[in-house]
Every structure is written in C-alpha cells, then in structure tokens.
Motif scaffolding. Structure first.
Motif, PDB file in Angstrom:
ATOM      1  N   LEU A   1      23.752  64.536  24.817  1.00 16.67           N
ATOM      2  CA  LEU A   1      22.873  63.510  24.270  1.00 16.67           C
ATOM      3  C   LEU A   1      22.758  63.606  22.751  1.00 16.67           C
ATOM      4  O   LEU A   1      22.115  62.765  22.124  1.00 16.67           O
ATOM      5  N   GLY A   2      23.357  64.624  22.163  1.00 14.96           N
ATOM      6  CA  GLY A   2      23.324  64.760  20.713  1.00 14.96           C
ATOM      7  C   GLY A   2      21.942  65.033  20.167  1.00 14.96           C
ATOM      8  O   GLY A   2      21.631  64.657  19.030  1.00 14.96           O
ATOM      9  N   MET A   3      21.099  65.718  20.959  1.00 16.77           N
ATOM     10  CA  MET A   3      19.732  66.009  20.543  1.00 16.77           C
ATOM     11  C   MET A   3      19.561  67.513  20.369  1.00 16.77           C
ATOM     12  O   MET A   3      20.109  68.293  21.160  1.00 16.77           O
ATOM     13  N   PRO A   4      18.809  67.938  19.363  1.00 12.67           N
ATOM     14  CA  PRO A   4      18.683  69.375  19.080  1.00 12.67           C
ATOM     15  C   PRO A   4      17.974  70.175  20.167  1.00 12.67           C
ATOM     16  O   PRO A   4      18.138  71.400  20.227  1.00 12.67           O
ATOM     17  N   ASN A   5      17.194  69.531  21.013  1.00 10.34           N
ATOM     18  CA  ASN A   5      16.458  70.255  22.057  1.00 10.34           C
ATOM     19  C   ASN A   5      16.987  69.951  23.462  1.00 10.34           C
ATOM     20  O   ASN A   5      16.282  70.165  24.452  1.00 10.34           O
ATOM     21  N   VAL A   6      18.240  69.479  23.564  1.00  8.48           N
ATOM     22  CA  VAL A   6      18.825  69.166  24.878  1.00  8.48           C
ATOM     23  C   VAL A   6      20.192  69.826  25.017  1.00  8.48           C
ATOM     24  O   VAL A   6      21.059  69.682  24.141  1.00  8.48           O
ATOM     25  N   ALA A   7      20.388  70.549  26.117  1.00  6.65           N
ATOM     26  CA  ALA A   7      21.693  71.104  26.493  1.00  6.65           C
ATOM     27  C   ALA A   7      22.166  70.375  27.737  1.00  6.65           C
ATOM     28  O   ALA A   7      21.362  70.039  28.619  1.00  6.65           O
ATOM     29  N   SER A   8      23.458  70.101  27.807  1.00  6.27           N
ATOM     30  CA  SER A   8      24.027  69.407  28.965  1.00  6.27           C
ATOM     31  C   SER A   8      25.103  70.283  29.593  1.00  6.27           C
ATOM     32  O   SER A   8      26.057  70.679  28.907  1.00  6.27           O
ATOM     33  N   TYR A   9      24.928  70.586  30.873  1.00  9.20           N
ATOM     34  CA  TYR A   9      25.905  71.402  31.594  1.00  9.20           C
ATOM     35  C   TYR A   9      26.716  70.512  32.521  1.00  9.20           C
ATOM     36  O   TYR A   9      26.158  69.775  33.343  1.00  9.20           O
ATOM     37  N   ARG A  10      28.031  70.579  32.353  1.00  7.70           N
ATOM     38  CA  ARG A  10      28.933  69.788  33.181  1.00  7.70           C
ATOM     39  C   ARG A  10      29.965  70.695  33.823  1.00  7.70           C
ATOM     40  O   ARG A  10      30.188  71.833  33.376  1.00  7.70           O
ATOM     41  N   PHE A  11      30.622  70.177  34.877  1.00  5.01           N
ATOM     42  CA  PHE A  11      31.570  70.973  35.641  1.00  5.01           C
ATOM     43  C   PHE A  11      32.877  70.196  35.829  1.00  5.01           C
ATOM     44  O   PHE A  11      32.872  68.969  35.850  1.00  5.01           O
ATOM     45  N   ARG A  12      33.948  70.928  35.989  1.00  4.16           N
ATOM     46  CA  ARG A  12      35.242  70.306  36.298  1.00  4.16           C
ATOM     47  C   ARG A  12      35.384  70.245  37.817  1.00  4.16           C
ATOM     48  O   ARG A  12      36.158  70.987  38.429  1.00  4.16           O
ATOM     49  N   GLU A  13      34.613  69.336  38.417  1.00  3.22           N
ATOM     50  CA  GLU A  13      34.604  69.218  39.881  1.00  3.22           C
ATOM     51  C   GLU A  13      35.979  68.902  40.446  1.00  3.22           C
ATOM     52  O   GLU A  13      36.307  69.274  41.577  1.00  3.22           O
ATOM     53  N   GLU A  14      36.802  68.217  39.651  1.00  2.00           N
ATOM     54  CA  GLU A  14      38.132  67.847  40.131  1.00  2.00           C
ATOM     55  C   GLU A  14      38.993  69.073  40.407  1.00  2.00           C
ATOM     56  O   GLU A  14      39.865  69.041  41.288  1.00  2.00           O
ATOM     57  N   GLU A  15      38.733  70.182  39.692  1.00  2.00           N
ATOM     58  CA  GLU A  15      39.544  71.376  39.893  1.00  2.00           C
ATOM     59  C   GLU A  15      39.263  72.014  41.250  1.00  2.00           C
ATOM     60  O   GLU A  15      40.197  72.332  42.009  1.00  2.00           O
ATOM     61  N   GLY A  16      37.995  72.215  41.567  1.00  2.00           N
ATOM     62  CA  GLY A  16      37.661  72.771  42.876  1.00  2.00           C
ATOM     63  C   GLY A  16      38.025  71.821  43.999  1.00  2.00           C
ATOM     64  O   GLY A  16      38.474  72.245  45.077  1.00  2.00           O
ATOM     65  N   SER A  17      37.843  70.517  43.763  1.00  2.00           N
ATOM     66  CA  SER A  17      38.167  69.517  44.784  1.00  2.00           C
ATOM     67  C   SER A  17      39.669  69.475  45.048  1.00  2.00           C
ATOM     68  O   SER A  17      40.101  69.236  46.181  1.00  2.00           O
ATOM     69  N   PHE A  18      40.460  69.705  44.022  1.00  2.00           N
ATOM     70  CA  PHE A  18      41.919  69.756  44.184  1.00  2.00           C
ATOM     71  C   PHE A  18      42.291  70.874  45.152  1.00  2.00           C
ATOM     72  O   PHE A  18      43.127  70.679  46.056  1.00  2.00           O
ATOM     73  N   LEU A  19      41.680  72.036  44.987  1.00  2.00           N
ATOM     74  CA  LEU A  19      41.969  73.146  45.895  1.00  2.00           C
ATOM     75  C   LEU A  19      41.515  72.827  47.319  1.00  2.00           C
ATOM     76  O   LEU A  19      42.204  73.165  48.287  1.00  2.00           O
ATOM     77  N   ALA A  20      40.376  72.160  47.452  1.00  2.00           N
ATOM     78  CA  ALA A  20      39.900  71.760  48.781  1.00  2.00           C
ATOM     79  C   ALA A  20      40.888  70.799  49.431  1.00  2.00           C
ATOM     80  O   ALA A  20      41.193  70.894  50.629  1.00  2.00           O
ATOM     81  N   GLY A  21      41.404  69.852  48.635  1.00  2.00           N
ATOM     82  CA  GLY A  21      42.374  68.906  49.157  1.00  2.00           C
ATOM     83  C   GLY A  21      43.690  69.575  49.512  1.00  2.00           C
ATOM     84  O   GLY A  21      44.314  69.245  50.530  1.00  2.00           O
ATOM     85  N   ALA A  22      44.117  70.528  48.679  1.00  2.00           N
ATOM     86  CA  ALA A  22      45.356  71.245  48.964  1.00  2.00           C
ATOM     87  C   ALA A  22      45.246  72.003  50.278  1.00  2.00           C
ATOM     88  O   ALA A  22      46.190  72.020  51.090  1.00  2.00           O
ATOM     89  N   LEU A  23      44.092  72.614  50.519  1.00  2.00           N
ATOM     90  CA  LEU A  23      43.874  73.331  51.784  1.00  2.00           C
ATOM     91  C   LEU A  23      43.846  72.362  52.953  1.00  2.00           C
ATOM     92  O   LEU A  23      44.451  72.618  54.008  1.00  2.00           O
ATOM     93  N   ALA A  24      43.176  71.218  52.777  1.00  2.00           N
ATOM     94  CA  ALA A  24      43.120  70.214  53.840  1.00  2.00           C
ATOM     95  C   ALA A  24      44.510  69.695  54.166  1.00  2.00           C
ATOM     96  O   ALA A  24      44.870  69.499  55.337  1.00  2.00           O
ATOM     97  N   GLY A  25      45.327  69.474  53.130  1.00  2.00           N
ATOM     98  CA  GLY A  25      46.682  68.976  53.347  1.00  2.00           C
ATOM     99  C   GLY A  25      47.528  69.927  54.159  1.00  2.00           C
ATOM    100  O   GLY A  25      48.342  69.510  54.990  1.00  2.00           O
ATOM    101  N   LYS A  26      47.333  71.216  53.943  1.00  2.00           N
ATOM    102  CA  LYS A  26      48.094  72.219  54.675  1.00  2.00           C
ATOM    103  C   LYS A  26      47.579  72.421  56.099  1.00  2.00           C
ATOM    104  O   LYS A  26      48.350  72.751  57.008  1.00  2.00           O
ATOM    105  N   MET A  27      46.291  72.234  56.289  1.00  2.00           N
ATOM    106  CA  MET A  27      45.673  72.559  57.584  1.00  2.00           C
ATOM    107  C   MET A  27      45.571  71.374  58.541  1.00  2.00           C
ATOM    108  O   MET A  27      45.357  71.560  59.738  1.00  2.00           O
ATOM    109  N   SER A  28      45.688  70.151  58.052  1.00  2.00           N
ATOM    110  CA  SER A  28      45.556  68.974  58.921  1.00  2.00           C
ATOM    111  C   SER A  28      46.684  68.932  59.952  1.00  2.00           C
ATOM    112  O   SER A  28      47.857  69.105  59.624  1.00  2.00           O
ATOM    113  N   LYS A  29      46.317  68.696  61.190  1.00  2.00           N
ATOM    114  CA  LYS A  29      47.295  68.575  62.276  1.00  2.00           C
ATOM    115  C   LYS A  29      47.692  67.121  62.520  1.00  2.00           C
ATOM    116  O   LYS A  29      48.754  66.834  63.055  1.00  2.00           O
ATOM    117  N   THR A  30      46.840  66.193  62.095  1.00  2.00           N
ATOM    118  CA  THR A  30      47.073  64.768  62.361  1.00  2.00           C
ATOM    119  C   THR A  30      47.745  64.055  61.181  1.00  2.00           C
ATOM    120  O   THR A  30      48.246  62.940  61.340  1.00  2.00           O
TER     121      THR A  30
END
Length: 376
Positions: free
Chosen positions: A153-182
């Motif tokens: 927010l560009g404010m001196p009294n505000v910190a913003s925490y963000r995450f690279r959710e796509e990275e963990g989700s990629f691993l979840a998808g990679a595991l799903a791709g390998k484990m799916s039987k259908t």
C-alpha cells in the motif's frame, strides 16, 4: 474468459483451451477471544524472551487479528493466521485477541477497534481488506498494520505479506497428475479473483507437466464459507470421473474433503493453507500448506523488536512460505519414484528453471510449449 459462479468445465490440457479465474480468502463471525497467558520461554531473532516481557520498553506486545468472513475456525486461512498469533503469545508473551468479520462492512470497525485500543500491531487477514486497511491506517499512523495477501500500500505503517501460491499448487498438481487413475482431476475455488487464479493455473500446469493427457474440471463455490456448495461441486466433479480434487476455497473446501471422504477408496482431496490431512485421514492426498502462521509470527517478532518491515514481503518455496504437507496418512500410497520426482520439480522451481503460470495467458503459453518434467 469467465464462468458463472458454481459452474464447472472440463479443460483438456492438450487442447490448450483453459478455464476461468478463481478466488481466495476466508473470514468469520463477530466474536473476540483472549487466550490464557502461557508459560515457558521462547526466542525472537536469537534473543531470549520471557513471557510477559518485551525487547521494547513498551511492555508486552499487544497484537490483534481481524479475520475475513470465514471464521477463525475455518481450518484454513483464518485458522492459520490465528495459530501464528498464538505462537507469538507463547514465544513472546504477547497479549493477543481476534475479532471475526461477518461481512465486508465489518472490516473498518473491527480494525478501528484495535487501533483505538492502542494495539502495537493489527493483522488483517485477506486481500479483500486492502481498502479497509488503507482507510484505518491513514487515520492511525502510530499503529502498525500487517495485511495478509495484499499488495504493497506504500504506507509507512503497513506491511503486506504475500505468497507464491502457484509454486506449491504446481507441486500439488504434479502429484495429482502422477497419482490419478482416471486421467481426470478437479479444482474447486472459492470466489473468482486473481489471487486464486494463481492456485488454479499453478495446479493445472503441474498436472500437465507430469501427465500431458490430463483433464481438469474446474468449479467455483462463490464463497469461502459454504461447505455445502463445495461438497456439491466435488460430487459433480467425481461424477465426471475426477478422482483427485484440489480446493482453494477456505471453509467451502471442507465440503470438498467431506464429499471425497464419503466417496471412499480410490478418491483423494488435496487440502490448502493449513495441513488438512487429518480432516479425513487417508482421503486427503496432501495439502498445499501456505505458512500464514509463520508470516504472522515473523511480523509479530519484527514489531516486538522494533524492526517493523513496511512494504511487501513475498514468500515461496525457497523461503518455506509454501509447500506440500508431510502426507502422514498417505505417503505409503505414493511410489517412492513419484515423491522423488516431486522433490526434483521443487528444486527446479527454486532454481527458476520452471516458470509457473499465474494468469490464463501465461497458462496458454505454458501449454503451447508442452513442457515435461525432464525438459521444463
């Protein structure tokens, strides 16, 4: 391209035509709680902290948390934030309290309540609180605010925490791709918004990398606190042959897990935010853990030591901000070779050898390249 809330479509990865956008966040009802004071000692940046004391002359740190509209007991986003604040109570002797938001109109008064009570730091859980944080922070410049999942927010009294959710989700998808039987997997999001698109596209890209012929069914609950809707979408996706379903839907995702558990052997859910494996032992393949608890404790530590970090802090796999759960109940079901492949992909992401899509256009470009695990 957008689809109506609650809709579901099949996306054939080879066909390249893909999905819509999704969502994120969680929240809760209006209620406050102050836990009992803990015993024991902890450390903050290498300094021994005795509960009830602080490295600052101000006295014990006062930290408040405002949840989004999903509830502190959502077993997901809000619950993880509260767990982090409870750890701050234990390690730092902080005085902590939370207040739950029933609707968006509660954001400003809830944040203001803590500011007027002269709390040292106020945590706002969820990107939808961005405007409310800006408004309250401007009026209370001596109070520090931490926005979880919000832009700087560009404010001196505000910190913003963000995450690279796509990275963990990629691993979840990679595991799903390998484990799916259908050859069909599912994704259930909460509300449609760019933040959840990162979960969706990362998941799809990971599934495609380990199984180029995979199909993904995508649905949206429209809320983060509607387990019945999450359950309904999951049942529909399983009827469409999806045998593994990943949710990024907060409390609505609990319904996804419930539906998969009822279906039984041969079907798995993938949890999100917290380690949700224990909700249905053996039926939650893994959880894409997002360390909101770690971020909250880190920020509390910084304020406690008078080292407040204004601006944006971003955590991914490299910083242990996201990742897969330990798979306590399901690791025995996963071949060792698959686990090794997932670990190899994780390192390639950290080394920036794999660029994960976060938008529809990114995903379409990713699909056109037709990368695989050996040649990302």
């Amino acid at each position: 391209m957008r689809y109506p809330v609650g809709s579901m479509r099949r996306y054939e990865f080879l066909a390249l035509g893909v999905l819509a956008a999704l969502p994120l966040l969680t929240g809760c009802p209006n209620n406050t709680k102050t836990p009992d004071a803990p015993a024991g000692t902890g450390t903050a940046n290498g300094t021994t902290i005795v509960p009830g004391q602080s490295t600052s002359t101000r006295g014990a740190l006062k930290a408040g948390l405002v949840t989004d509209v999903g509830g502190v007991d959502d077993r997901s986003f809000n619950a993880s934030a509260w767990a982090g604040l409870q750890k701050a109570e234990k390690d730092l002797g902080a005085k902590i309290k939370y207040v739950e938001s029933r609707q968006r109109d509660d954001y400003v008064p809830n944040l203001t309540r803590f500011a007027k009570d002269k709390y040292d730091v106020v945590f706002a859980v969820g990107t939808m609180m961005k405007d409310a944080v800006r408004e309250v922070a401007e009026k209370n410049p001596t109070v520090r605010f931490v926005l979880i999942d919000g832009e700087d927010l560009g404010m001196p009294n505000v910190a913003s925490y963000r995450f690279r959710e796509e990275e963990g989700s990629f691993l979840a998808g990679a595991l799903a791709g390998k484990m799916s039987k259908t050859g069909v997997v599912g994704f259930v999001g909460g509300m449609q918004m760019p933040l959840i698109e990162k979960f969706q596209f990362g998941y799809q890209a990971g599934a495609q990398m380990t199984n180029p012929n995979i199909s993904v069914l995508v649905g949206y609950a429209g809320k983060f606190n509607d387990p019945a809707k999450g359950q309904e979408i999951a049942i529909s996706q399983m009827n469409g042959r999806a045998d593994i379903i990943y949710h990024a839907a907060g409390g609505s995702g609990v319904g996804v897990i419930k539906a998969v558990a009822a279906k039984g052997k041969g079907y798995y859910a993938i949890g999100v935010d917290q380690d949700q494996d224990a909700i249905a032992p053996g039926r939650v393949l893994t959880s894409m853990v997002k360390r909101i608890d770690k971020a909250v404790l880190h920020a509390a530590n910084k304020v406690n030591n008078d080292e407040f970090e204004r601006g944006e802090v971003v955590w991914g796999l490299k910083e242990d901000g996201v990742g897969l759960s330990e798979m306590k109940y399901t690791k025995k079901d996963i071949p060792d070779g698959v686990l090794k492949e997932i670990d190899d992909l994780k390192q390639k992401i950290i080394d920036k050898k794999i660029i994960i899509p976060v938008t529809l256009r990114d995903y379409e470009d990713f699909s056109k390249r037709k990368p695989d695990a050996d040649n990302p």
